[in-house]
Design a protein around this motif. Structure first.
Motif, PDB file in Angstrom:
ATOM      1  N   GLY A 363      67.712  41.960  27.055  1.00 13.57           N
ATOM      2  CA  GLY A 363      67.113  42.513  28.066  1.00 13.57           C
ATOM      3  C   GLY A 363      65.566  42.412  27.865  1.00 13.57           C
ATOM      4  N   ARG A 364      65.286  43.377  26.552  1.00 11.99           N
ATOM      5  CA  ARG A 364      63.625  43.493  26.290  1.00 11.99           C
ATOM      6  C   ARG A 364      63.046  42.238  25.986  1.00 11.99           C
ATOM      7  NH1 ARG A 364      61.325  47.444  22.859  1.00 11.99           N
ATOM      8  NH2 ARG A 364      58.901  46.571  22.812  1.00 11.99           N
ATOM      9  N   SER A 365      63.602  41.277  25.430  1.00  8.71           N
ATOM     10  CA  SER A 365      63.240  40.037  25.034  1.00  8.71           C
ATOM     11  C   SER A 365      62.958  39.216  26.253  1.00  8.71           C
ATOM     12  CB  SER A 365      64.079  39.095  24.171  1.00  8.71           C
ATOM     13  OG  SER A 365      64.332  39.964  22.900  1.00  8.71           O
ATOM     14  N   SER A 366      63.852  39.175  27.110  1.00  9.95           N
ATOM     15  CA  SER A 366      63.691  38.225  28.389  1.00  9.95           C
ATOM     16  C   SER A 366      62.608  38.826  29.498  1.00  9.95           C
ATOM     17  CB  SER A 366      64.935  37.862  29.003  1.00  9.95           C
ATOM     18  OG  SER A 366      65.636  39.135  29.615  1.00  9.95           O
ATOM     19  N   PHE A 367      62.783  40.342  29.556  1.00 14.26           N
ATOM     20  CA  PHE A 367      62.133  40.897  30.349  1.00 14.26           C
ATOM     21  C   PHE A 367      60.415  40.771  30.230  1.00 14.26           C
ATOM     22  CE2 PHE A 367      59.534  44.546  31.991  1.00 14.26           C
ATOM     23  CZ  PHE A 367      59.759  44.676  33.551  1.00 14.26           C
ATOM     24  N   GLU A 368      60.067  41.111  28.771  1.00 14.67           N
ATOM     25  CA  GLU A 368      58.577  40.798  28.465  1.00 14.67           C
ATOM     26  C   GLU A 368      58.179  39.606  28.495  1.00 14.67           C
ATOM     27  OE1 GLU A 368      57.979  44.944  25.815  1.00 14.67           O
ATOM     28  OE2 GLU A 368      58.710  43.307  24.518  1.00 14.67           O
ATOM     29  N   ALA A 369      59.074  38.522  28.002  1.00 20.69           N
ATOM     30  CA  ALA A 369      58.516  37.221  28.299  1.00 20.69           C
ATOM     31  C   ALA A 369      58.210  36.992  29.605  1.00 20.69           C
ATOM     32  CB  ALA A 369      59.793  36.228  27.777  1.00 20.69           C
ATOM     33  N   ALA A 370      59.206  37.128  30.508  1.00 18.62           N
ATOM     34  CA  ALA A 370      58.883  37.021  32.054  1.00 18.62           C
ATOM     35  C   ALA A 370      57.766  37.731  32.457  1.00 18.62           C
ATOM     36  CB  ALA A 370      60.124  37.347  32.956  1.00 18.62           C
ATOM     37  N   LEU A 371      57.681  38.798  32.010  1.00 19.41           N
ATOM     38  CA  LEU A 371      56.388  39.651  32.590  1.00 19.41           C
ATOM     39  C   LEU A 371      55.323  38.987  32.352  1.00 19.41           C
ATOM     40  CD1 LEU A 371      55.590  42.545  33.817  1.00 19.41           C
ATOM     41  CD2 LEU A 371      55.383  43.055  31.341  1.00 19.41           C
ATOM     42  N   ALA A 372      54.890  38.499  30.998  1.00 16.83           N
ATOM     43  CA  ALA A 372      53.539  37.829  30.465  1.00 16.83           C
ATOM     44  C   ALA A 372      53.708  36.542  31.090  1.00 16.83           C
ATOM     45  CB  ALA A 372      53.740  37.864  29.001  1.00 16.83           C
ATOM     46  N   GLY A 373      54.623  35.704  31.305  1.00 18.75           N
ATOM     47  CA  GLY A 373      54.489  34.256  31.706  1.00 18.75           C
ATOM     48  C   GLY A 373      54.372  34.289  33.195  1.00 18.75           C
ATOM     49  N   GLY A 374      54.950  35.256  33.894  1.00 16.84           N
ATOM     50  CA  GLY A 374      54.720  35.376  35.453  1.00 16.84           C
ATOM     51  C   GLY A 374      53.398  35.849  35.658  1.00 16.84           C
ATOM     52  N   HIS A 375      52.796  36.684  35.127  1.00 14.02           N
ATOM     53  CA  HIS A 375      51.386  37.166  35.228  1.00 14.02           C
ATOM     54  C   HIS A 375      50.491  35.837  34.886  1.00 14.02           C
ATOM     55  CE1 HIS A 375      53.370  41.013  36.058  1.00 14.02           C
ATOM     56  NE2 HIS A 375      52.180  41.276  37.053  1.00 14.02           N
ATOM     57  N   GLN A 376      50.573  35.468  34.058  1.00 13.44           N
ATOM     58  CA  GLN A 376      49.772  34.193  33.662  1.00 13.44           C
ATOM     59  C   GLN A 376      49.943  33.142  34.799  1.00 13.44           C
ATOM     60  OE1 GLN A 376      50.141  32.274  29.692  1.00 13.44           O
ATOM     61  NE2 GLN A 376      49.915  30.289  30.590  1.00 13.44           N
ATOM     62  N   ALA A 377      51.081  32.919  35.182  1.00 12.05           N
ATOM     63  CA  ALA A 377      51.057  31.828  36.184  1.00 12.05           C
ATOM     64  C   ALA A 377      50.640  32.455  37.457  1.00 12.05           C
ATOM     65  CB  ALA A 377      52.716  31.378  36.645  1.00 12.05           C
ATOM     66  N   ALA A 378      50.298  33.694  37.801  1.00 14.83           N
ATOM     67  CA  ALA A 378      49.721  34.194  38.867  1.00 14.83           C
ATOM     68  C   ALA A 378      48.304  34.362  38.808  1.00 14.83           C
ATOM     69  CB  ALA A 378      50.501  35.631  39.235  1.00 14.83           C
ATOM     70  N   GLY A 379      47.699  34.042  37.710  1.00 10.34           N
ATOM     71  CA  GLY A 379      46.357  34.189  37.549  1.00 10.34           C
ATOM     72  C   GLY A 379      45.979  35.884  37.251  1.00 10.34           C
ATOM     73  N   ILE A 380      46.754  36.453  36.546  1.00 15.75           N
ATOM     74  CA  ILE A 380      46.325  37.819  36.291  1.00 15.75           C
ATOM     75  C   ILE A 380      46.217  37.911  34.851  1.00 15.75           C
ATOM     76  CG2 ILE A 380      47.057  40.310  36.474  1.00 15.75           C
ATOM     77  CD1 ILE A 380      46.619  38.988  39.303  1.00 15.75           C
ATOM     78  N   ALA A 381      45.057  38.359  34.267  1.00 19.07           N
ATOM     79  CA  ALA A 381      44.863  38.379  32.922  1.00 19.07           C
ATOM     80  C   ALA A 381      45.331  39.495  32.082  1.00 19.07           C
ATOM     81  CB  ALA A 381      43.241  38.338  32.926  1.00 19.07           C
ATOM     82  N   LYS A 382      45.544  40.656  32.957  1.00 19.98           N
ATOM     83  CA  LYS A 382      46.049  42.009  32.153  1.00 19.98           C
ATOM     84  C   LYS A 382      46.986  42.395  32.783  1.00 19.98           C
ATOM     85  CE  LYS A 382      44.062  45.567  29.033  1.00 19.98           C
ATOM     86  NZ  LYS A 382      42.908  46.311  28.578  1.00 19.98           N
ATOM     87  N   VAL A 383      48.457  42.779  32.055  1.00 22.09           N
ATOM     88  CA  VAL A 383      49.550  43.188  32.878  1.00 22.09           C
ATOM     89  C   VAL A 383      49.955  44.129  31.696  1.00 22.09           C
ATOM     90  CG1 VAL A 383      50.822  41.401  31.851  1.00 22.09           C
ATOM     91  CG2 VAL A 383      51.695  42.540  33.626  1.00 22.09           C
ATOM     92  N   GLY A 384      50.797  45.046  32.153  1.00 18.46           N
ATOM     93  CA  GLY A 384      51.385  46.272  31.560  1.00 18.46           C
ATOM     94  C   GLY A 384      50.961  47.699  31.817  1.00 18.46           C
TER      95      GLY A 384
END
Length: 458
Positions: A363-384
């Protein structure tokens, strides 16, 4: 949208970029961003004490909002060879029946559901531009403006991607009648981007663009748009979703879709390859090393019978991925991440495929990977949950026995593999509460408008 005067939040557990922390105070500034995060604090009298553990809100990197209204309408068997291509006929029927007000009502309902499912931002891959017969509206941005209004009504963050679409197949094949509401030439498409740039800036929405697919645009059209597009935001494209698409691309060019894209286009971190389901090991490695995000939509890919993305190999090669809900047969973070993992397990006949190593939570691995990748694809530089990031937070239900008895990564594993969307209690976007106690403050009006559209589509 009602706002709540929140200056400092207090959570007993929070997932920070450095990992789980206890007794966390989060200060918000007036712009809806996080000003400071402090762990190991005692709550102050003026703090808003949150009702459960908190995690960052996810970005949904791929949405065709209007398709939520047709979910469940393409589940009647045909010849036994049903596929994406037969499903598409029901999609064309829906397109022919909806107007801009209908699309806004569908999008508002969908975006409210996404918020309840743990998403704080949506990337709208928007190709429904014109009237059913292809006639443009008086304002060529009419449909896009209704998408912007739906995001404003619900409070979800929006990355808007108008889509270039001109052809029915590789090599510039003329479009069919069902595709008329989607079509542009490069000049009209660039004019649409010019029209939307100031509107999105004023509304706080990110603006990028998409090329529908290699089927829908010629190489010259793609290069003309890439050379002249007036926006620096993300670039998305559907690629290698179906096996027939791979076969047609080979017949047209002698190369597979992902291979052609990487050979011919300047694919980098701005790009998101939606689906990329059917890749060779070499394509998988090359896409991973390009810096682009793979946009995975497991529920839709399963619904359409597309296939299973090679996520284990892609991640092992350093690839980045995010999740989207695409045709919206599902609308929650939990369902997409669960199906992503389960698809890998079914293919490999092994468990815990996307964990980052022995003893590490899936859960932690996939959640954090999707969080970073999703925001990169959305054009958002900083997330978390850290200073400088947007105050986009999900509060999980601390009264649920599964959540109440869990700590650290067990919280994510319980949410994603045991509970699903019902575990989400509150959602904050840009410092404003959009969901409180599982409800939206405009829920009744949104539901009434959506019901009107569904009755129109019967």
């Amino acid at each position: 949208m009602a706002t709540f005067p929140v200056h400092r939040l207090f959570a007993e557990q929070a997932l920070l970029p450095t990992g789980w922390a206890e007794n966390v105070a989060i200060s918000l500034d007036r712009t809806g961003r996080i000003a400071a995060v402090e762990a190991g604090k005692a709550p102050d009298n003026g703090d808003e004490r949150l009702s459960g553990p908190i995690v960052p809100a996810m970005a949904n990197l791929h949405s065709h909002a209007f398709q939520r209204a047709m979910a469940g309408l393409a589940e009647v068997a045909g010849t036994g060879e049903d596929s994406f291509w037969t499903w598409r006929e029901e999609m064309y029927r829906t397109v022919a029946l909806v107007d801009p007000d209908d699309v806004e009502a569908i999008a508002a309902k969908l975006y409210m559901e996404m918020l309840k499912g743990g998403f704080g931002r949506v990337v709208e891959f928007h190709y429904l531009h014109h009237q059913a017969d292809g006639t443009p509206y008086a304002d060529p941005a009419e449909m896009s403006l209704h998408i912007l209004k739906a995001s404003e009504t619900t409070g979800i963050g929006l990355t808007h991607l108008p889509v270039f679409y001109a052809h029915a197949n590789f090599g510039g094949v003329a479009p069919n009648a069902g595709q008329r509401p989607f079509l542009h030439d490069p000049d009209r498409f660039l004019a649409l981007l010019d029209r939307l740039a100031p509107v999105c800036a004023a509304d706080g929405a990110e603006l990028g663009y998409a090329i529908h697919s290699l089927r829908a645009a010629t190489p010259d059209e793609m290069r003309a748009i890439l050379d002249a597009a007036p926006v620096p935001g993300p670039i998305h494209i559907h690629v290698a979703e179906q096996t027939r698409e791979v076969e047609d691309c080979l017949a047209w060019s002698g190369r597979r879709p992902v291979e052609w894209l990487l050979d011919e286009m300047p694919v980098d971190r701005r790009w998101c390859a939606i689906h990329a389901t059917h890749m060779t090991p070499d394509e998988t490695d090359r896409l991973a090393k390009s810096g682009a995000v793979a946009g995975l939509c497991p529920a839709t890919e399963a619904n359409l019978g597309d296939g299973i993305f090679p996520a284990v190999d892609f991640v092992a090669a350093g690839g980045r991925f995010g999740i989207g809900t695409d045709s919206h047969v599902a609308t929650t973070v939990a369902e997409e991440l669960r199906l992503l993992e389960y698809g890998q397990r079914l293919r490999d006949r092994r468990r815990n495929r996307l964990a980052n190593g022995p003893g590490v939570s899936v859960g932690r691995s996939s959640f954090e990977a999707a969080l970073a990748g999703g925001h990169q694809a959305a054009g958002i530089a900083k997330v978390g949950i850290e200073a400088g990031a947007g105050a986009d937070l999900v509060v999980l239900d601390g009264t649920n026995p599964y959540i109440a008895a869990a700590n650290g990564d067990r919280i994510l594993d319980r949410w994603l593999f045991a509970l699903g969307g019902d575990a989400v209690r509150d959602v904050m976007v840009a410092g404003n509460w959009t969901i409180r106690d599982g409800r939206h403050d405009r829920e009744e009006a949104i539901d009434r408008a959506f019901a009107r559209v569904l009755n129109k589509l019967k």
